[in-house]
Scaffold this motif. Structure first.
Motif: not given
Length: 531
Positions: A51-58
């Protein structure tokens, strides 16, 4: 590290949640040995999405490819279970795509060694896809493009496919609009690339795109290519002049005045060597306006461009033009003309907080300070003073003092009072030469405006992004084209990865195509940070 991994609290779930910043730091610092130990312990799966932020992951591979960490990518590719095209929520391109976008040649080479890797894009919609080739062409990474072209040919794929951006552009069109001359020359060698294909709602040609972007060398290459149809009405002298004028490219306009009348080789040579206009910009602007007077009127004027981008040098030139020539009949420099969203330039400048542009607009003797928005959506029909006073949610970027200063500034110039066709000379500004900086310009402003600025906004210079160590107006809203994908704050707990299509749509802001009612695009590349 091996001892730490034996601790019972260090579980796979802990690594994915609490330990994600540690893993991100391992990738950023290229700590291959430690990351390899973690992967082999089973506490971190090679296909884990962080998870990179509340809405994104990579995925790990995507993050490493975005940052250009070739050794880490090599490590991850060594695991048999690696999924090269793992689809992660909100991850809009593949590891190959993000590596191609950022020009990481070694990583592209490593990924292309896997025969099954998808090279023609993950996002597919109605037969269109943003491919890795599109992404490389947007930045002009020639060596990466050579590899991608070979990969497309080996797989029998179409290289002239449209992307998923709102403009539906081919790789060649991406390269032309970005002004990547070497890439354009490379793609023109291919017979399977259509050089006369138009794009965007206005059906723009390649020559028009080069002219609008002010890319003289690219325009020269296109003019020298035998397959480009110079007889198309879109490629006429008037049409190219109109595009160059809308982009404010005075040197290019000066050359194009002789287009169709002078020898092509001389025109091309001038385009290759063009640096600065030989004549006065205000005179070139007036001549250009007369030349394109018979063309259909564009919704957005040059004042809209200046207001949207905060281009003080353009605004000063337009004000000088208004004081030198009769601008009433010229729609491209009409200070009160509404765009297709019903907004006049003053509305755009107030909405985006461009204080320097607001001041210059208010010194235009024909400004209608009480002109209201005529939006087809009916969401706001207020004047500039109404826009400045209302605290919309999108005003998060406004400081309270800035909004107060704008309100006082509008009131000081007669807001709520009909002011069309003002003939008073008190508002006539003595404009500085284009080479002068903002400090010299400020000294020529009316005294009451200077007092108001000091009283209400002592840091006015910083608001318009002109600093003591900076240059003149040309320094405002400068894009950092090298900020994407290369760094991560050392002490960051989180990170973000760019959406190539979203970023590209931000750059591709045509004068006749604003993407929303609240168009706050800061032309060309407003790029977000990568992991």
């Amino acid at each position: 590290m091996a001892t730490i991994l034996l601790l019972p609290d260090i579980t796979q779930q802990w690594v994915r949640s609490k330990g994600r910043s540690v893993v991100l730091r391992m990738i950023h610092k290229n700590q291959k040995a430690i990351l390899e130990c973690l992967l082999k312990s089973g506490k971190l799966d090679v296909n884990t999405a962080l998870r990179r932020s509340r809405s994104y992951e990579s995925s790990l591979l995507y993050i490493a490819a975005a940052q250009g960490k070739s050794e880490i990518v090599g490590l991850l590719l060594g695991f048999e279970t690696i999924n090269l095209d793992l689809k992660v929520y909100n991850e809009t391109s593949s590891p190959l795509g993000i590596a191609a976008l950022n020009g990481h040649l070694q990583i592209v080479e490593k990924l292309l060694q896997f025969p099954g890797i998808v090279v023609d894009g993950k996002k597919v919609h109605q037969g269109k896809a943003t491919t890795s080739l599109h992404l490389a062409c947007r930045r002009g990474h020639v060596e990466v493009i050579r590899l991608m072209l070979k990969a497309f040919d080996d797989r029998g794929l179409d290289v002239d496919v449209q992307d998923t951006s709102k403009l539906r552009m081919t790789p060649l069109q991406n390269a032309v609009y970005g002004g990547h001359t070497d890439t354009v020359a490379l793609l023109l060698l291919r017979q399977d690339v259509d050089v006369n294909r138009t794009f965007g709602p206005s059906r723009m040609s390649l020559l028009q795109a080069a002219a609008q972007g002010g890319h003289g060398r690219t325009l020269s290459v296109l003019l020298g290519h035998g397959r480009v149809d110079r007889n198309d009405v879109r490629n006429s002298r008037q049409s190219l002049l109109s595009e160059a004028l809308s982009g404010g490219h005075w040197c290019l306009m000066e050359i194009l005045f002789d287009y169709e009348s002078g020898p092509l080789n001389i025109i091309r040579q001038s385009l290759d060597l063009a640096t600065e206009p030989s004549g006065k910009c205000v005179d070139i602007l007036e001549k250009g306006l007369l030349e394109i007077a018979s063309l259909p009127t564009q919704d957005n004027t040059l004042w809209h461009r200046a207001a949207r981008t905060g281009d003080l040098s353009l605004a000063m030139l337009l004000l000088e033009h208004a004081q030198t020539y009769d601008a009433c009949t010229q729609s491209m420099v009409d200070v009160n003309r509404r765009n297709r969203h019903g907004q006049a330039p003053l509305h755009v400048a107030v909405d985006s907080g461009k204080i320097g542009i607001i001041e210059l607009l208010l010194h235009h003797k024909q400004i209608d300070i009480d002109l209201t928005i005529k939006s087809r959506y009916g969401w706001n029909n207020g004047s500039a003073i109404v826009i400045a006073k209302k605290e919309y949610q999108r005003y998060w970027h406004y400081q309270k003092g800035e909004r107060a200063y704008i309100v006082d500034l509008l009131l000081a110039h007669g807001a709520r009072t009909a002011s069309r066709d003002r003939a008073d000379t008190a508002h006539k500004v003595v404009l500085p030469p284009s080479a002068m900086g903002l400090k010299e310009y400020v000294q020529h402003l009316p005294e009451h405006c200077e007092d108001l600025r000091v009283k209400n906004h002592a840091s006015w210079a910083s608001v318009v992004e002109i600093h003591d160590g900076g240059g003149g107006p040309e320094r405002s809203n400068v894009e950092d084209k090298h900020a994407v994908g290369d760094i991560i704050p050392i002490d960051a707990d989180d990170s973000t990865v760019e959406d190539p299509d979203a970023i590209f749509e931000d750059w591709m802001c045509f004068d006749d195509e604003e993407t929303s009612d609240n168009n706050s695009l800061e032309i060309w590349e407003r790029e977000v940070s990568l992991v």
